[in-house]
Design an enzyme around this catalytic site. Sequence first.
Site, PDB file in Angstrom:
ATOM      1  N   LYS A   1      17.903  71.217 -65.726  1.00  0.00           N
ATOM      2  CA  LYS A   1      18.208  71.131 -64.301  1.00  0.00           C
ATOM      3  C   LYS A   1      19.170  69.967 -64.142  1.00  0.00           C
ATOM      4  O   LYS A   1      18.802  68.804 -64.289  1.00  0.00           O
ATOM      5  CB  LYS A   1      16.943  70.898 -63.468  1.00  0.00           C
ATOM      6  CG  LYS A   1      17.242  70.789 -61.969  1.00  0.00           C
ATOM      7  CD  LYS A   1      15.983  70.498 -61.150  1.00  0.00           C
ATOM      8  CE  LYS A   1      16.315  70.366 -59.668  1.00  0.00           C
ATOM      9  NZ  LYS A   1      15.125  70.019 -58.849  1.00  0.00           N
TER      10      LYS A   1
ATOM     11  N   THR B   1      10.798  67.460 -54.275  1.00  0.00           N
ATOM     12  CA  THR B   1      10.628  68.137 -52.997  1.00  0.00           C
ATOM     13  C   THR B   1       9.151  68.288 -52.656  1.00  0.00           C
ATOM     14  O   THR B   1       8.769  68.294 -51.480  1.00  0.00           O
ATOM     15  CB  THR B   1      11.320  69.513 -53.028  1.00  0.00           C
ATOM     16  OG1 THR B   1      12.678  69.339 -53.449  1.00  0.00           O
ATOM     17  CG2 THR B   1      11.298  70.181 -51.664  1.00  0.00           C
TER      18      THR B   1
ATOM     19  N   TYR C   1      13.001  54.437 -63.303  1.00  0.00           N
ATOM     20  CA  TYR C   1      12.757  53.010 -63.097  1.00  0.00           C
ATOM     21  C   TYR C   1      12.859  52.186 -64.371  1.00  0.00           C
ATOM     22  O   TYR C   1      13.553  51.169 -64.393  1.00  0.00           O
ATOM     23  CB  TYR C   1      11.395  52.752 -62.403  1.00  0.00           C
ATOM     24  CG  TYR C   1      11.176  51.279 -62.101  1.00  0.00           C
ATOM     25  CD1 TYR C   1      11.861  50.675 -61.054  1.00  0.00           C
ATOM     26  CD2 TYR C   1      10.328  50.498 -62.877  1.00  0.00           C
ATOM     27  CE1 TYR C   1      11.705  49.321 -60.792  1.00  0.00           C
ATOM     28  CE2 TYR C   1      10.164  49.149 -62.617  1.00  0.00           C
ATOM     29  CZ  TYR C   1      10.850  48.563 -61.575  1.00  0.00           C
ATOM     30  OH  TYR C   1      10.688  47.227 -61.327  1.00  0.00           O
TER      31      TYR C   1
ATOM     32  N   ARG D   1      18.307  59.485 -58.670  1.00  0.00           N
ATOM     33  CA  ARG D   1      16.896  59.181 -58.421  1.00  0.00           C
ATOM     34  C   ARG D   1      16.311  58.287 -59.515  1.00  0.00           C
ATOM     35  O   ARG D   1      15.459  57.442 -59.237  1.00  0.00           O
ATOM     36  CB  ARG D   1      16.080  60.476 -58.365  1.00  0.00           C
ATOM     37  CG  ARG D   1      16.301  61.329 -57.147  1.00  0.00           C
ATOM     38  CD  ARG D   1      15.286  61.026 -56.061  1.00  0.00           C
ATOM     39  NE  ARG D   1      15.377  61.984 -54.966  1.00  0.00           N
ATOM     40  CZ  ARG D   1      14.576  61.986 -53.918  1.00  0.00           C
ATOM     41  NH1 ARG D   1      13.608  61.099 -53.807  1.00  0.00           N
ATOM     42  NH2 ARG D   1      14.729  62.869 -52.948  1.00  0.00           N
TER      43      ARG D   1
END
Length: 296
Positions: A166, A50, A112, A143
């Site tokens: 998280k 964010t 990645y 993500r």
Amino acid sequence: MATRAEQFAGLSVAMVTPFRDGKVDYALMEEHVEFQIQAGTTCLCPVGTTGESPTLSHPEHREVIAAVIKAAGGRVKVMPGTGSNSTEEALELTRWAAQVGADAALVVAPYYNKPTQEGFYRHFKVLAEAVDIPICIYNIPGRTGKNIEPETILRLAEIPNIAIVKEAAGSLDQVSQITCGSDLTVLSGDDSLTLPILSVGGRGVISVIGNIVPREMIQLVAAWDRGDIPTAQALHKRLFPLARDMLGLATNPIPIKAAMRLLGRDTGELRLPMTPLSQEEEERLRRTLRAFGLLS
């Protein structure tokens, strides 16, 4: 049963990084910090997704961490993002955060390069053994491209200062495996799943919509904690459309920054490759904010 990092239960807010004319706006950042402190937020999480950490330079990343810790002044906990897909880089950032007074480090799964589960384990182990502050494992396969399997998280739980997770895999089964198998403090990584995750042993949320409605998020968690399930459900039903309709407009943090601009709380400025909402998307956002009562 108390979890390992109960001091981080409640609302943590994934802070935006305010920009003005291409530069980090540190004065406005201090206003964001004060807004959250006045609301009663438990913890601030700057320089995460964010906070547009991928577009911050390395010096900016460190400067934002230091600036938020200074502005907080010990009045609220600070858990900055210190992750990377390079273990050496994550180690450098995590050590920096600890040195300048962070209360914990939010470490996203290496992205990645898609490590094996053994690679995930060794990555987090290196970081945890290098600092004394709690480490929060941030699992967000949408993500990063790969899930940290619950078995790996439970293995990491054997390391004392791996304390928080998280969890943003969108799986209550995964959360349940973690809460059933460990005393890790699990925080929701999805606003709309906060109440379901609380119901299976989660202890709070690291929230995006908390940038604009922290008090309502705090009330939801508090209602659950005192056993007031009807109030928690009512708050979930009130917050769910905001989370779904706002955050579903575009990639985070595009919608939340647009919302903060419309509410007069941020410039709304983004850095490429993030781009503003279209005119049609912004009108949909206005309708969502009006429906919640945030805009007249």
